[in-house]
Design a protein around this motif. Structure first.
Motif, mmCIF file in Angstrom:
data_model
loop_
_atom_site.group_PDB
_atom_site.id
_atom_site.type_symbol
_atom_site.label_atom_id
_atom_site.label_comp_id
_atom_site.label_asym_id
_atom_site.label_seq_id
_atom_site.Cartn_x
_atom_site.Cartn_y
_atom_site.Cartn_z
ATOM 1 N N GLY A 10 0.815 -1.212 0.000
ATOM 2 C CA GLY A 10 0.000 0.000 0.000
ATOM 3 C C GLY A 10 0.840 1.251 0.000
ATOM 4 N N VAL A 13 2.661 1.494 -3.561
ATOM 5 C CA VAL A 13 1.768 1.814 -4.681
ATOM 6 C C VAL A 13 1.226 3.235 -4.566
ATOM 7 C CG1 VAL A 13 -0.459 1.247 -5.718
ATOM 8 C CG2 VAL A 13 1.151 -0.563 -5.177
ATOM 9 N N TRP A 14 0.631 3.571 -3.419
ATOM 10 C CA TRP A 14 0.044 4.899 -3.282
ATOM 11 C C TRP A 14 1.102 5.987 -3.152
ATOM 12 C CZ3 TRP A 14 -4.546 5.921 -4.876
ATOM 13 C CH2 TRP A 14 -5.484 4.898 -4.922
ATOM 14 N N GLY A 15 2.242 5.657 -2.558
ATOM 15 C CA GLY A 15 3.349 6.617 -2.544
ATOM 16 C C GLY A 15 3.879 6.867 -3.944
ATOM 17 N N ILE A 17 2.085 6.603 -6.735
ATOM 18 C CA ILE A 17 1.084 7.423 -7.417
ATOM 19 C C ILE A 17 1.225 8.878 -6.983
ATOM 20 C CG2 ILE A 17 -1.402 7.877 -7.584
ATOM 21 C CD1 ILE A 17 -1.782 4.797 -7.463
ATOM 22 N N GLY A 18 1.447 9.094 -5.697
ATOM 23 C CA GLY A 18 1.674 10.452 -5.211
ATOM 24 C C GLY A 18 2.931 11.068 -5.791
ATOM 25 N N GLY A 35 0.231 10.149 -0.258
ATOM 26 C CA GLY A 35 -0.011 8.834 -0.835
ATOM 27 C C GLY A 35 0.505 7.710 0.047
ATOM 28 N N LEU A 38 -1.851 7.412 2.962
ATOM 29 C CA LEU A 38 -3.079 6.786 2.477
ATOM 30 C C LEU A 38 -2.871 5.290 2.235
ATOM 31 C CD1 LEU A 38 -6.007 7.289 1.482
ATOM 32 C CD2 LEU A 38 -5.035 7.598 -0.790
ATOM 33 N N GLY A 39 -1.711 4.924 1.721
ATOM 34 C CA GLY A 39 -1.403 3.519 1.497
ATOM 35 C C GLY A 39 -1.308 2.722 2.780
ATOM 36 N N GLY A 42 -4.823 2.308 4.047
ATOM 37 C CA GLY A 42 -5.488 1.261 3.272
ATOM 38 C C GLY A 42 -4.988 -0.121 3.634
#
Length: 53
Positions: A10, A13-15, A17-18, A35, A38-39, A42
């Motif tokens: 998480g 991936v979200w880092g 995307i950020g 991100g 948030l990851g 999640g």
């Protein structure tokens, strides 16, 4: 081991995307930090939901 992989995946991936959003917007790490947080959130949600911990 599954719980750790949820957290790491998480965050990555979200880092990532950020980081891409930071790259296109022109900021320095603001969205990558959001991100990553948030990851992790999640990942914790998935751990509680799927593993019942």
């Amino acid at each position: 081991m599954t719980a750790v992989s949820y957290l790491i995946a998480g965050m990555v991936v979200w880092g990532g995307i950020g980081w891409l959003v930071d790259h296109f917007v022109g900021t320095r790490g603001i969205f990558a930090g959001f991100g990553a947080v948030l990851g992790v959130a999640g990942g914790v949600y998935l751990i509680v939901r799927r593993l019942g911990a």
